[in-house]
Design a protein around this motif. Structure first.
Motif, PDB file in Angstrom:
ATOM      1  N   GLU A 127       0.822  -1.209   0.000  1.00 41.22           N
ATOM      2  CA  GLU A 127       0.000   0.000   0.000  1.00 41.22           C
ATOM      3  C   GLU A 127       0.860   1.265   0.000  1.00 41.22           C
ATOM      4  OE1 GLU A 127      -2.649  -0.729   3.300  1.00 41.22           O
ATOM      5  OE2 GLU A 127      -3.946  -2.003   2.068  1.00 41.22           O
ATOM      6  N   ASN A 128       2.013   1.226   0.662  1.00 44.38           N
ATOM      7  CA  ASN A 128       2.894   2.394   0.726  1.00 44.38           C
ATOM      8  C   ASN A 128       3.737   2.590  -0.528  1.00 44.38           C
ATOM      9  OD1 ASN A 128       2.048   3.172   3.276  1.00 44.38           O
ATOM     10  ND2 ASN A 128       3.590   1.945   4.299  1.00 44.38           N
ATOM     11  N   HIS A 129       4.152   1.523  -1.174  1.00 45.20           N
ATOM     12  CA  HIS A 129       5.078   1.629  -2.307  1.00 45.20           C
ATOM     13  C   HIS A 129       4.434   1.351  -3.672  1.00 45.20           C
ATOM     14  CE1 HIS A 129       8.738   2.071   0.105  1.00 45.20           C
ATOM     15  NE2 HIS A 129       8.168   1.229   0.948  1.00 45.20           N
ATOM     16  N   CYS A 130       3.355   0.596  -3.703  1.00 45.39           N
ATOM     17  CA  CYS A 130       2.795   0.150  -4.981  1.00 45.39           C
ATOM     18  C   CYS A 130       1.350   0.603  -5.203  1.00 45.39           C
ATOM     19  CB  CYS A 130       2.829  -1.375  -5.075  1.00 45.39           C
ATOM     20  SG  CYS A 130       4.366  -2.144  -4.537  1.00 45.39           S
ATOM     21  N   GLY A 131       0.601   0.714  -4.113  1.00 49.46           N
ATOM     22  CA  GLY A 131      -0.832   0.968  -4.192  1.00 49.46           C
ATOM     23  C   GLY A 131      -1.207   2.295  -4.821  1.00 49.46           C
ATOM     24  N   ASN A 132      -0.332   3.280  -4.740  1.00 49.85           N
ATOM     25  CA  ASN A 132      -0.656   4.577  -5.310  1.00 49.85           C
ATOM     26  C   ASN A 132      -0.883   4.474  -6.819  1.00 49.85           C
ATOM     27  OD1 ASN A 132      -1.134   7.345  -4.914  1.00 49.85           O
ATOM     28  ND2 ASN A 132       0.900   7.829  -5.707  1.00 49.85           N
ATOM     29  N   CYS A 133      -0.113   3.649  -7.489  1.00 48.33           N
ATOM     30  CA  CYS A 133      -0.270   3.480  -8.939  1.00 48.33           C
ATOM     31  C   CYS A 133      -1.132   2.266  -9.287  1.00 48.33           C
ATOM     32  CB  CYS A 133       1.095   3.342  -9.605  1.00 48.33           C
ATOM     33  SG  CYS A 133       2.086   4.847  -9.506  1.00 48.33           S
ATOM     34  N   HIS A 134      -0.776   1.117  -8.729  1.00 49.39           N
ATOM     35  CA  HIS A 134      -1.507  -0.112  -9.066  1.00 49.39           C
ATOM     36  C   HIS A 134      -2.805  -0.236  -8.283  1.00 49.39           C
ATOM     37  CE1 HIS A 134       1.586  -1.723 -11.675  1.00 49.39           C
ATOM     38  NE2 HIS A 134       2.491  -1.393 -10.765  1.00 49.39           N
ATOM     39  N   GLN A 135      -3.022   0.677  -7.342  1.00 50.69           N
ATOM     40  CA  GLN A 135      -4.189   0.742  -6.482  1.00 50.69           C
ATOM     41  C   GLN A 135      -4.165  -0.384  -5.442  1.00 50.69           C
ATOM     42  OE1 GLN A 135      -6.326   3.616  -6.939  1.00 50.69           O
ATOM     43  NE2 GLN A 135      -4.393   3.886  -8.023  1.00 50.69           N
ATOM     44  N   ASN A 136      -4.724  -0.109  -4.289  1.00 53.53           N
ATOM     45  CA  ASN A 136      -4.722  -1.089  -3.205  1.00 53.53           C
ATOM     46  C   ASN A 136      -5.483  -2.352  -3.570  1.00 53.53           C
ATOM     47  OD1 ASN A 136      -3.151   0.637  -1.702  1.00 53.53           O
ATOM     48  ND2 ASN A 136      -4.803   1.322  -0.376  1.00 53.53           N
ATOM     49  N   ASP A 137      -6.471  -2.220  -4.463  1.00 55.52           N
ATOM     50  CA  ASP A 137      -7.219  -3.400  -4.896  1.00 55.52           C
ATOM     51  C   ASP A 137      -6.552  -4.108  -6.077  1.00 55.52           C
ATOM     52  OD1 ASP A 137      -7.778  -1.772  -7.104  1.00 55.52           O
ATOM     53  OD2 ASP A 137      -9.933  -1.667  -6.705  1.00 55.52           O
ATOM     54  N   GLY A 138      -5.400  -3.598  -6.544  1.00 56.51           N
ATOM     55  CA  GLY A 138      -4.644  -4.239  -7.617  1.00 56.51           C
ATOM     56  C   GLY A 138      -5.210  -4.043  -9.004  1.00 56.51           C
ATOM     57  N   LYS A 139      -6.181  -3.176  -9.169  1.00 56.07           N
ATOM     58  CA  LYS A 139      -6.845  -3.026 -10.473  1.00 56.07           C
ATOM     59  C   LYS A 139      -6.210  -1.990 -11.387  1.00 56.07           C
ATOM     60  CE  LYS A 139     -11.238  -4.841  -8.878  1.00 56.07           C
ATOM     61  NZ  LYS A 139     -12.664  -4.596  -8.676  1.00 56.07           N
ATOM     62  N   GLY A 140      -5.125  -1.345 -10.950  1.00 59.55           N
ATOM     63  CA  GLY A 140      -4.419  -0.394 -11.799  1.00 59.55           C
ATOM     64  C   GLY A 140      -5.169   0.908 -11.998  1.00 59.55           C
ATOM     65  N   LEU A 141      -4.669   1.720 -12.918  1.00 55.41           N
ATOM     66  CA  LEU A 141      -5.278   3.023 -13.231  1.00 55.41           C
ATOM     67  C   LEU A 141      -5.677   3.066 -14.703  1.00 55.41           C
ATOM     68  CD1 LEU A 141      -3.049   5.643 -11.358  1.00 55.41           C
ATOM     69  CD2 LEU A 141      -5.484   5.223 -11.020  1.00 55.41           C
ATOM     70  N   GLY A 142      -6.793   2.480 -15.000  1.00 58.50           N
ATOM     71  CA  GLY A 142      -7.326   2.506 -16.360  1.00 58.50           C
ATOM     72  C   GLY A 142      -6.317   2.047 -17.392  1.00 58.50           C
ATOM     73  N   LYS A 143      -6.104   2.865 -18.413  1.00 55.33           N
ATOM     74  CA  LYS A 143      -5.166   2.524 -19.487  1.00 55.33           C
ATOM     75  C   LYS A 143      -3.770   3.085 -19.241  1.00 55.33           C
ATOM     76  CE  LYS A 143      -8.763   1.928 -22.852  1.00 55.33           C
ATOM     77  NZ  LYS A 143      -9.255   2.156 -24.183  1.00 55.33           N
ATOM     78  N   LEU A 144      -3.561   3.682 -18.074  1.00 59.43           N
ATOM     79  CA  LEU A 144      -2.269   4.280 -17.761  1.00 59.43           C
ATOM     80  C   LEU A 144      -1.349   3.315 -17.012  1.00 59.43           C
ATOM     81  CD1 LEU A 144      -0.559   6.868 -17.884  1.00 59.43           C
ATOM     82  CD2 LEU A 144      -1.591   7.521 -15.703  1.00 59.43           C
ATOM     83  N   ILE A 145      -1.840   2.716 -15.937  1.00 55.55           N
ATOM     84  CA  ILE A 145      -1.052   1.807 -15.092  1.00 55.55           C
ATOM     85  C   ILE A 145      -1.724   0.443 -15.108  1.00 55.55           C
ATOM     86  CG2 ILE A 145      -0.141   1.364 -12.774  1.00 55.55           C
ATOM     87  CD1 ILE A 145       0.979   3.948 -13.989  1.00 55.55           C
ATOM     88  N   PRO A 146      -0.982  -0.614 -15.444  1.00 51.97           N
ATOM     89  CA  PRO A 146      -1.607  -1.937 -15.556  1.00 51.97           C
ATOM     90  C   PRO A 146      -2.052  -2.500 -14.211  1.00 51.97           C
ATOM     91  CG  PRO A 146       0.764  -2.117 -15.796  1.00 51.97           C
ATOM     92  CD  PRO A 146       0.442  -0.650 -15.731  1.00 51.97           C
ATOM     93  N   PRO A 147      -3.052  -3.367 -14.263  1.00 53.08           N
ATOM     94  CA  PRO A 147      -3.475  -4.049 -13.043  1.00 53.08           C
ATOM     95  C   PRO A 147      -2.475  -5.139 -12.672  1.00 53.08           C
ATOM     96  CG  PRO A 147      -4.652  -4.956 -14.910  1.00 53.08           C
ATOM     97  CD  PRO A 147      -3.819  -3.801 -15.428  1.00 53.08           C
ATOM     98  N   LEU A 148      -2.502  -5.533 -11.429  1.00 54.55           N
ATOM     99  CA  LEU A 148      -1.800  -6.727 -10.980  1.00 54.55           C
ATOM    100  C   LEU A 148      -2.827  -7.834 -10.737  1.00 54.55           C
ATOM    101  CD1 LEU A 148       0.694  -5.151  -8.419  1.00 54.55           C
ATOM    102  CD2 LEU A 148       1.059  -5.643 -10.842  1.00 54.55           C
ATOM    103  N   ARG A 149      -3.961  -7.446 -10.252  1.00 52.84           N
ATOM    104  CA  ARG A 149      -5.041  -8.383  -9.961  1.00 52.84           C
ATOM    105  C   ARG A 149      -5.543  -8.990 -11.269  1.00 52.84           C
ATOM    106  NH1 ARG A 149      -9.391  -7.042  -5.746  1.00 52.84           N
ATOM    107  NH2 ARG A 149     -10.629  -8.932  -5.766  1.00 52.84           N
ATOM    108  N   GLU A 150      -5.565 -10.320 -11.316  1.00 53.26           N
ATOM    109  CA  GLU A 150      -6.039 -11.062 -12.489  1.00 53.26           C
ATOM    110  C   GLU A 150      -5.302 -10.664 -13.767  1.00 53.26           C
ATOM    111  OE1 GLU A 150     -10.285 -10.528 -12.474  1.00 53.26           O
ATOM    112  OE2 GLU A 150     -10.458 -11.360 -10.455  1.00 53.26           O
ATOM    113  N   ALA A 151      -4.025 -10.316 -13.638  1.00 52.08           N
ATOM    114  CA  ALA A 151      -3.236  -9.880 -14.785  1.00 52.08           C
ATOM    115  C   ALA A 151      -2.336 -11.004 -15.270  1.00 52.08           C
ATOM    116  CB  ALA A 151      -2.394  -8.666 -14.403  1.00 52.08           C
TER     117      ALA A 151
END
Length: 150
Positions: free
Chosen positions: A48-72
């Motif tokens: 949450e401190n190092h990755c969540g800002n971009c990949h989001q805490n739920d892992g779904k990323g930021l639309g078409k800008l930052i890829p998801p990790l969840r189900e990726a």
């Protein structure tokens, strides 16, 4: 009897403003192995401190800008590559779940092997995955050699 409306009002606002717990927010509840949990508790905080800002805490990323990790597919494909990217960053185009992303991911040289192990254990054991413990020894091994699929 004047206190009854005030009491009802306090109870109503007290419950409506209380933090809500959802399955989305309670990702650690998905982990049943106590050894994995030891790493994942700190891993969640670090993520949450190092990755969540971009990949989001739920892992779904930021639309078409930052890829998801969840189900990726790209993320699930290689623990080695994911660990390498956490430490060294990544530049250039990648395809995640059929979507093209071309936003640089900065390196995180300040993360220790233990911290990367904790983050990795967390993210590879939530969102339906069960990779098990990824130790700091595993991380050190992965960081000695660039992954083939990087």
């Amino acid at each position: 009897m004047r206190w009854i409306p005030a009491a009802i009002l306090c109870l109503t606002f007290g419950f409506s403003c209380a933090p809500k717990s959802t399955n989305e927010d309670n990702t650690l509840a998905q982990i049943s192995d106590p050894e994995v949990m030891k790493y994942a508790v700190d891993g969640k905080r670090l993520y949450e401190n190092h990755c969540g800002n971009c990949h989001q805490n739920d892992g779904k990323g930021l639309g078409k800008l930052i890829p998801p990790l969840r189900e990726a597919d790209y993320f699930k494909e290689s623990v080695h590559r994911s660990i390498w990217i956490m430490k060294h960053g990544q530049k250039g185009e990648i395809i995640v779940n059929g979507q093209v992303y071309n936003q640089d991911m900065p390196a995180s040289p300040q993360l220790t092997p233990l911290e990367i192990a904790q983050i990795s254990t967390y993210v590879f054991n939530i969102w339906g995955m069960e990779e098990g413990i990824i130790t700091s020894s595993d991380v050190e091994k992965y960081l000695r050699e660039r992954p083939k699929n990087y």
